[in-house]
Design a protein around this motif. Structure first.
Motif, mmCIF file in Angstrom:
data_model
loop_
_atom_site.group_PDB
_atom_site.id
_atom_site.type_symbol
_atom_site.label_atom_id
_atom_site.label_comp_id
_atom_site.label_asym_id
_atom_site.label_seq_id
_atom_site.Cartn_x
_atom_site.Cartn_y
_atom_site.Cartn_z
ATOM 1 N N MET A 98 48.362 38.199 40.559
ATOM 2 C CA MET A 98 49.161 39.334 40.255
ATOM 3 C C MET A 98 50.395 38.734 39.418
ATOM 4 S SD MET A 98 47.654 41.708 41.432
ATOM 5 C CE MET A 98 48.751 42.972 41.129
ATOM 6 N N ASP A 99 50.614 37.538 39.458
ATOM 7 C CA ASP A 99 51.856 36.747 38.588
ATOM 8 C C ASP A 99 51.469 36.942 37.019
ATOM 9 O OD1 ASP A 99 53.297 35.901 40.836
ATOM 10 O OD2 ASP A 99 52.228 33.803 40.794
ATOM 11 N N LEU A 100 50.255 36.747 36.906
ATOM 12 C CA LEU A 100 49.679 36.540 35.324
ATOM 13 C C LEU A 100 49.704 37.734 34.862
ATOM 14 C CD1 LEU A 100 47.255 33.588 36.184
ATOM 15 C CD2 LEU A 100 49.644 33.467 35.063
ATOM 16 N N THR A 101 50.079 37.930 33.509
ATOM 17 C CA THR A 101 49.652 38.984 32.849
ATOM 18 C C THR A 101 48.340 38.989 32.293
ATOM 19 O OG1 THR A 101 50.273 38.050 30.677
ATOM 20 C CG2 THR A 101 51.995 39.101 31.724
ATOM 21 N N GLY A 152 46.390 26.176 44.367
ATOM 22 C CA GLY A 152 46.487 26.384 43.017
ATOM 23 C C GLY A 152 46.354 27.864 42.747
ATOM 24 N N GLY A 153 46.381 28.488 41.546
ATOM 25 C CA GLY A 153 46.016 29.969 41.646
ATOM 26 C C GLY A 153 44.507 30.052 41.283
ATOM 27 N N PRO A 154 44.044 31.311 40.873
ATOM 28 C CA PRO A 154 42.387 31.509 40.575
ATOM 29 C C PRO A 154 42.177 30.582 39.381
ATOM 30 C CG PRO A 154 44.040 33.356 40.107
ATOM 31 C CD PRO A 154 44.872 32.598 40.674
ATOM 32 N N LEU A 155 42.965 30.221 38.457
ATOM 33 C CA LEU A 155 42.384 29.523 37.340
ATOM 34 C C LEU A 155 42.304 28.047 37.814
ATOM 35 C CD1 LEU A 155 44.833 30.697 34.498
ATOM 36 C CD2 LEU A 155 42.430 31.383 35.059
ATOM 37 N N TYR A 156 43.137 27.407 38.524
ATOM 38 C CA TYR A 156 42.748 26.088 38.660
ATOM 39 C C TYR A 156 41.658 25.919 39.720
ATOM 40 C CZ TYR A 156 43.915 21.275 40.341
ATOM 41 O OH TYR A 156 43.935 19.910 40.634
ATOM 42 N N THR A 157 41.913 26.764 40.936
ATOM 43 C CA THR A 157 41.083 26.813 41.884
ATOM 44 C C THR A 157 39.260 27.102 41.725
ATOM 45 O OG1 THR A 157 42.558 27.450 43.679
ATOM 46 C CG2 THR A 157 40.016 27.874 44.409
ATOM 47 N N ALA A 158 39.397 27.927 40.593
ATOM 48 C CA ALA A 158 37.890 28.148 40.067
ATOM 49 C C ALA A 158 37.546 26.859 39.266
ATOM 50 C CB ALA A 158 37.889 29.681 39.294
ATOM 51 N N SER A 159 38.362 26.602 38.493
ATOM 52 C CA SER A 159 38.112 25.333 37.626
ATOM 53 C C SER A 159 37.621 24.126 38.377
ATOM 54 C CB SER A 159 39.119 24.749 36.635
ATOM 55 O OG SER A 159 40.132 24.155 37.468
ATOM 56 N N LYS A 160 38.083 23.829 39.891
ATOM 57 C CA LYS A 160 38.023 22.796 40.474
ATOM 58 C C LYS A 160 36.710 23.157 41.455
ATOM 59 C CE LYS A 160 40.705 19.803 39.260
ATOM 60 N NZ LYS A 160 40.262 18.457 38.598
ATOM 61 N N HIS A 161 36.480 24.375 41.624
ATOM 62 C CA HIS A 161 34.874 24.823 42.254
ATOM 63 C C HIS A 161 33.951 24.599 41.234
ATOM 64 C CE1 HIS A 161 37.261 26.336 45.692
ATOM 65 N NE2 HIS A 161 36.183 26.974 46.128
#
Ligand code: NAD
Length: 270
Positions: A98-101, A152-161
């Protein structure tokens, strides 16, 4: 006992933080070390501090040619490559959906995934022939965000998954010649920054975290230093200690996975 005597390692993103601690520890353990690092200043600092003991290559993990150049430099100087450590990454400062455009999400995804995921894949591709020849190993730096949300947010969490998927797939594909494993640290003070496309390239992790805040959520209740995470990497890289681990991910997260429902730590009164 030096556990990495006669081993040659290439570590990405080793100009600061965990990567630099790994350079120091691997040298102490008798290894010969090469580095691929994006920052020219950090490469200069590595060269003036370590001289000929470390081969420091300036380049970007997002480019295959830079990874190949680093592998070639390590093999040319030391004659072989035994261990590739994919470590360079950026964080997203916990920027939420929700923070990110939509535009930030789009551009941030491309930039962060190209470093944190494609960088590991291209490094593994460049290193694979030398590692197959030496029957060596790959280690990827993971994170508590490889296993849990909210670090992290979804970007970092998904990248580390995603990096856990790379470990499993590459461990499968490269067996029986190359062992592929990971180490997932928790929070530490480093120079970890965010994607330029999110305006976070000047923002460091400790700008949005505190030592006390990190210590308070960890069952082991202390703020780890970068050096505190190096032991599992030595274990995984060491031929003497690791004939059997492949596809293994070590949670070096001070017990995050066993937090209690009511308190972070258990009942031990110190
Ligand atoms: P750091 O910023 O100190 O080290 C990362 C290095 O990678 C930097 O020197 C940076 O210049 C380099 N780098 C970034 N992008 C690059 C690129 N495209 N090509 C080449 N080099 C590049 O941060 P760190 O915390 O030591 O990060 C190391 C690893 O530890 C990362 O994989 C990170 O996800 C992981 N990690 C860090 C924390 C933490 O709290 N700091 C927690 C868990 C996991």
């Amino acid at each position: 006992m030096n556990w990495l005597e006669n081993e040659v390692a290439l570590i990405t993103g080793a100009g600061s933080g965990l990567g630099l601690a790994l350079v120091e520890r691997f040298l102490e353990e008798g290894a010969q070390v090469a580095v691929l690092e994006r920052s020219a200043e950090k490469v200069d600092a590595l060269r003036s501090r370590f001289g000929a003991a470390v081969v420091a290559v300036q380049g970007d993990v997002r480019r295959y040619d830079d990874n190949a150049r680093a592998v070639a430099a390590a093999v040319e100087r030391f004659g072989k490559l035994d261990c590739f450590v994919g470590n360079a990454a950026v964080w997203d400062h916990a920027a939420s959906l929700m923070d990110l455009t939509p535009e930030q999400l789009d551009n941030g995804f491309d930039e962060l995934f190209s470093i944190n995921v494609k960088g590991y894949l291209l490094g593994a591709k460049a290193a694979a022939p030398a590692l197959i020849a030496s029957q060596g190993s790959i280690i990827f730096t993971l994170s508590n965000s490889s296993f849990y949300p909210g670090g992290g947010g979804p970007l970092y969490t998904a990248s580390k998954h995603a990096a856990t998927g790379l470990i499993r797939e590459l461990a499968y594909e490269l067996a029986p010649k190359v062992r592929v494993n990971g180490v997932g640290p928790c929070g530490m003070a480093s120079d970890l920054r965010g994607p330029a496309s999110l305006g976070q390239d000047g923002l460091r992790i400790m700008d949005s975290r505190t030592p006390e805040g990190i210590a308070s959520i960890l069952p082991l209740q202390f703020f780890p230093q970068t050096a505190d995470f190096t032991g599992p990497f030595v274990l995984l890289a060491s031929r003497a200690n690791n004939r059997t681990l492949s596809g293994v991910m070590i949670n070096a997260d001070a017990g995050l996975g066993i937090r209690g429902i009511r308190h972070a730590a258990g009942g031990l009164q110190l």
